[in-house]
Design a protein around this motif. Structure first.
Motif, short mmCIF file in Angstrom:
data_model
loop_
_atom_site.label_atom_id
_atom_site.label_comp_id
_atom_site.label_asym_id
_atom_site.label_seq_id
_atom_site.Cartn_x
_atom_site.Cartn_y
_atom_site.Cartn_z
N LEU A 72 -0.74 5.85 -7.21
CA LEU A 72 -1.69 4.92 -7.84
C LEU A 72 -2.84 4.58 -6.89
O LEU A 72 -2.63 4.47 -5.68
CB LEU A 72 -0.98 3.62 -8.22
N THR A 73 -4.01 4.40 -7.45
CA THR A 73 -5.13 3.86 -6.69
C THR A 73 -5.06 2.34 -6.78
O THR A 73 -4.28 1.79 -7.57
CB THR A 73 -6.48 4.33 -7.27
N GLN A 74 -5.88 1.67 -6.01
CA GLN A 74 -5.94 0.21 -6.10
C GLN A 74 -6.40 -0.21 -7.50
O GLN A 74 -5.90 -1.21 -8.03
CB GLN A 74 -6.87 -0.36 -5.04
N VAL A 75 -7.31 0.54 -8.08
CA VAL A 75 -7.78 0.24 -9.44
C VAL A 75 -6.63 0.38 -10.44
O VAL A 75 -6.46 -0.47 -11.32
CB VAL A 75 -8.96 1.16 -9.83
N ASP A 76 -5.84 1.45 -10.29
CA ASP A 76 -4.69 1.66 -11.17
C ASP A 76 -3.71 0.49 -11.07
O ASP A 76 -3.24 -0.02 -12.09
CB ASP A 76 -3.93 2.95 -10.80
N THR A 86 -9.46 -5.76 -8.56
CA THR A 86 -9.20 -4.74 -7.54
C THR A 86 -9.42 -5.28 -6.13
O THR A 86 -8.70 -4.91 -5.20
CB THR A 86 -10.10 -3.51 -7.77
N SER A 92 -7.07 -5.08 -2.59
CA SER A 92 -7.60 -4.69 -1.28
C SER A 92 -7.33 -5.76 -0.23
O SER A 92 -6.89 -5.45 0.89
CB SER A 92 -9.10 -4.42 -1.39
N GLN A 103 0.84 -1.20 0.00
CA GLN A 103 0.00 0.00 0.00
C GLN A 103 0.88 1.26 0.00
O GLN A 103 0.62 2.20 -0.75
CB GLN A 103 -0.92 0.01 1.21
N ARG A 134 2.46 1.72 -3.41
CA ARG A 134 1.42 2.13 -4.36
C ARG A 134 1.11 3.61 -4.19
O ARG A 134 1.05 4.36 -5.17
CB ARG A 134 0.16 1.29 -4.16
N GLU A 135 0.93 4.04 -2.96
CA GLU A 135 0.60 5.45 -2.70
C GLU A 135 1.75 6.37 -3.06
O GLU A 135 1.53 7.48 -3.55
CB GLU A 135 0.18 5.62 -1.24
#
Length: 71
Positions: free
Chosen positions: A23-27, A38, A42, A15, A18-19
């Protein structure tokens, strides 16, 4: 270290990476090679599932980091 703690720590690291990449989780799910939902991102980030080594490799590739950076 207990399994649940290791999964939680690994998920939080994913996480965080990614942040940092904005990026979002979808990205992230969209960048992972092959079919990847997705909800899987999560579950991994929250430590609710035990991803395979290959899944972690695919996530590292999508995040453009070495696999060892996840750990």
């Amino acid at each position: 270290m207990e399994k649940s703690e290791l999964l939680r720590i690994t998920g939080k690291r994913i996480q965080q990476l990614r942040e940092q990449k904005g990026l979002t989780q979808v990205d992230l799910a969209g960048k992972i090679e092959g079919e990847f939902d997705t909800t899987n991102v999560s579950r991994i980030e929250s430590g609710r599932t035990n991803p395979t080594l290959y899944t972690l490799y695919r996530i590292a590739e999508a995040l453009e980091v070495e696999l060892k950076e996840i750990f």
